[in-house]
Scaffold this active site. Structure first.
Site, PDB file in Angstrom:
ATOM      1  CG  ASP A   1       4.374   3.135  -6.764  1.00 43.35           C
ATOM      2  OD1 ASP A   1       3.126   3.107  -6.892  1.00 43.35           O
ATOM      3  OD2 ASP A   1       4.946   3.218  -7.938  1.00 43.35           O
TER       4      ASP A   1
ATOM      5  CG  ASP B   1      -8.765  -2.812  -3.009  1.00 36.09           C
ATOM      6  OD1 ASP B   1      -9.667  -2.324  -3.696  1.00 36.09           O
ATOM      7  OD2 ASP B   1      -8.937  -3.144  -1.816  1.00 36.09           O
TER       8      ASP B   1
ATOM      9  CD  GLU C   1      -2.550   1.655   0.795  1.00 29.67           C
ATOM     10  OE1 GLU C   1      -3.268   1.128  -0.003  1.00 29.67           O
ATOM     11  OE2 GLU C   1      -2.374   3.058   0.215  1.00 29.67           O
TER      12      GLU C   1
HETATM   13  N1  AAT Z   1     -10.796  -1.592  -0.453  1.00 26.27           N
HETATM   14  C1  AAT Z   1     -11.490  -0.859  -1.532  1.00 26.27           C
HETATM   15  C2  AAT Z   1     -11.040   0.446  -1.601  1.00 26.27           C
HETATM   16  C3  AAT Z   1     -10.221   0.762  -2.435  1.00 26.27           C
HETATM   17  S1  AAT Z   1      -8.963   1.349  -1.683  1.00 26.27           S
HETATM   18  C4  AAT Z   1      -7.402   1.774  -3.009  1.00 26.27           C
HETATM   19  C5  AAT Z   1      -6.258   1.924  -2.252  1.00 26.27           C
HETATM   20  O1  AAT Z   1      -5.222   1.989  -3.306  1.00 26.27           O
HETATM   21  C6  AAT Z   1      -6.140   3.202  -1.489  1.00 26.27           C
HETATM   22  O2  AAT Z   1      -5.706   2.650  -0.151  1.00 26.27           O
HETATM   23  C7  AAT Z   1      -4.746   3.767  -2.037  1.00 26.27           C
HETATM   24  O3  AAT Z   1      -3.847   4.466  -1.092  1.00 26.27           O
HETATM   25  C8  AAT Z   1      -4.090   2.714  -3.101  1.00 26.27           C
HETATM   26  N2  AAT Z   1      -3.263   2.975  -3.641  1.00 26.27           N
HETATM   27  C9  AAT Z   1      -3.361   4.163  -4.929  1.00 26.27           C
HETATM   28  N3  AAT Z   1      -2.270   4.032  -5.593  1.00 26.27           N
HETATM   29  C10 AAT Z   1      -1.510   3.024  -5.270  1.00 26.27           C
HETATM   30  C11 AAT Z   1      -0.222   2.748  -5.557  1.00 26.27           C
HETATM   31  N4  AAT Z   1       0.476   3.268  -6.768  1.00 26.27           N
HETATM   32  N5  AAT Z   1       0.437   1.398  -4.824  1.00 26.27           N
HETATM   33  C12 AAT Z   1      -0.177   0.968  -4.026  1.00 26.27           C
HETATM   34  N6  AAT Z   1      -1.422   1.566  -3.458  1.00 26.27           N
HETATM   35  C13 AAT Z   1      -1.967   2.423  -3.955  1.00 26.27           C
HETATM   36  C14 AAT Z   1     -10.558   0.990  -3.842  1.00 26.27           C
HETATM   37  C15 AAT Z   1     -11.809   1.839  -4.379  1.00 26.27           C
HETATM   38  C16 AAT Z   1     -12.265   1.987  -5.663  1.00 26.27           C
HETATM   39  C17 AAT Z   1     -13.177   3.042  -5.911  1.00 26.27           C
HETATM   40  C18 AAT Z   1     -13.937   3.032  -7.091  1.00 26.27           C
HETATM   41  N7  AAT Z   1     -14.589   4.081  -7.490  1.00 26.27           N
END
Ligand code: AAT
Length: 285
Positions: free
Chosen positions: A140, A158, A109
């Site tokens: 990342d 996700d 995350e």
């Molecule tokens: N569990 C459902 C919620 C999500 S969370 C999406 C997550 O992706 C967030 O915690 C965000 O911080 C993380 N994230 C974003 N970019 C990156 C990256 N490059 N690397 C790792 N993590 C990342 C999904 C919601 C969907 C909404 C639909 N409209």
């Protein structure tokens, strides 16, 4: 955000928006990556909002977390090692750890603040972080993928929508990295948006996945608090002609009860790949 209604306005779904009645703003901060809000809503329990976009609400989050987890896990013969990219609320880790074959989960995350906020305000999601199978990394997802080859049976992305920190997680080069990080017979599953307001974006993500995977399909789930009430997943298998829509692993009725599966079941797994004609026409090869 004040009392009244929170409205999820965004150019990804132009000319429309979903609103939630707010009872209280429980938390608001700006992290290094995004604006983070937790709301107590009138009818949907607590809600996590990142950069103005609803990530989950307490009352319907199970639909999304179960489907993005069990579609790829149950389509796989024996998913021993699983990678989750994103998922800072902990909900996907919670679901993945329910699968009896899974031994090891790695989660990457980007934003530690999302994890901290979820631990404080969304314990029903963040309980996923207490799984003894889980190793949590803060970095990342794209960068992590560069350094890991031939390691995972299933990779679940996700991710937030393709703006802000998640923009790279929908590209052709990301799917190439996913492919390289998989073991033989590996399966990937990514959050891929809705066919109602983002059909071209869904099509692009499928095309990017098809450049590197032998079998690629789109499956739908109904989530009332996501834009248009529908969200979908791009699921890819390395092999050609993989039967992604027939689960290889089936939960017993007892497991469905004890593991508290509130959305996913075997028939729904297969049905989720059936698309309405307008979408099928664009999304099938
Ligand atoms: N569990 C459902 C919620 C999500 S969370 C999406 C997550 O992706 C967030 O915690 C965000 O911080 C993380 N994230 C974003 N970019 C990156 C990256 N490059 N690397 C790792 N993590 C990342 C999904 C919601 C969907 C909404 C639909 N409209």
């Amino acid at each position: 955000i004040k009392k009244g209604y929170f409205s999820e306005k965004n150019d990804l779904w132009p000319g429309q928006c979903f609103s939630l009645e707010v009872k209280e703003v429980l938390h608001h901060e700006k992290s290094d990556f995004q604006d983070i809000v937790v709301l107590k809503t009138k009818n949907h329990g607590r809600a996590l909002i990142l950069d103005g976009i609803i990530q989950c609400t307490e009352h319907d989050e199970f639909a999304y977390q179960e489907m993005i987890s069990f579609l790829p896990l149950c389509a796989h013969e024996n998913p021993l090692k699983v990678l989750i990219v994103g998922g800072g609320d902990g909900g996907v880790a919670r679901e993945v750890s329910k699968h009896p074959n899974v031994r090891e989960i790695v989660q990457v995350e980007i934003d530690k603040k999302v994890i901290d906020v979820s631990k404080q305000y969304l314990p029903f999601m963040s309980l996923g972080f207490s799984s003894p199978k889980l190793a949590l990394k803060i970095c990342d997802g794209f960068e992590y993928m560069r350094k890991h080859k031939n390691e995972f049976d299933v990779i679940i992305t996700d991710s937030s929508d393709p703006i802000g920190p998640a923009v790279n997680l929908f590209t052709t080069s990301y799917f190439q990295l996913l492919k390289e990080a998989l073991k033989p017979n590996g399966i990937v599953c990514s959050q891929a948006g809705t066919v109602w307001s983002q059909l071209a974006h869904v099509q692009d993500t499928l095309t990017n996945c098809r450049r590197h995977f032998g079998t690629v399909k789109y499956a739908v789930a109904s989530v009332p608090t996501y834009p248009t009430g529908q969200i979908g997943f791009v699921i890819g298998a390395l092999e050609s002609n993989a039967n992604l829509d027939v689960p290889k692993f089936k939960f017993s009725e007892e497991e469905v009860d004890t593991l508290r599966l509130r959305y996913y079941n075997e028939k729904l797994h297969t049905a989720s790949f059936v698309l309405p004609n307008f979408a099928k026409k664009i999304l099938d090869t």
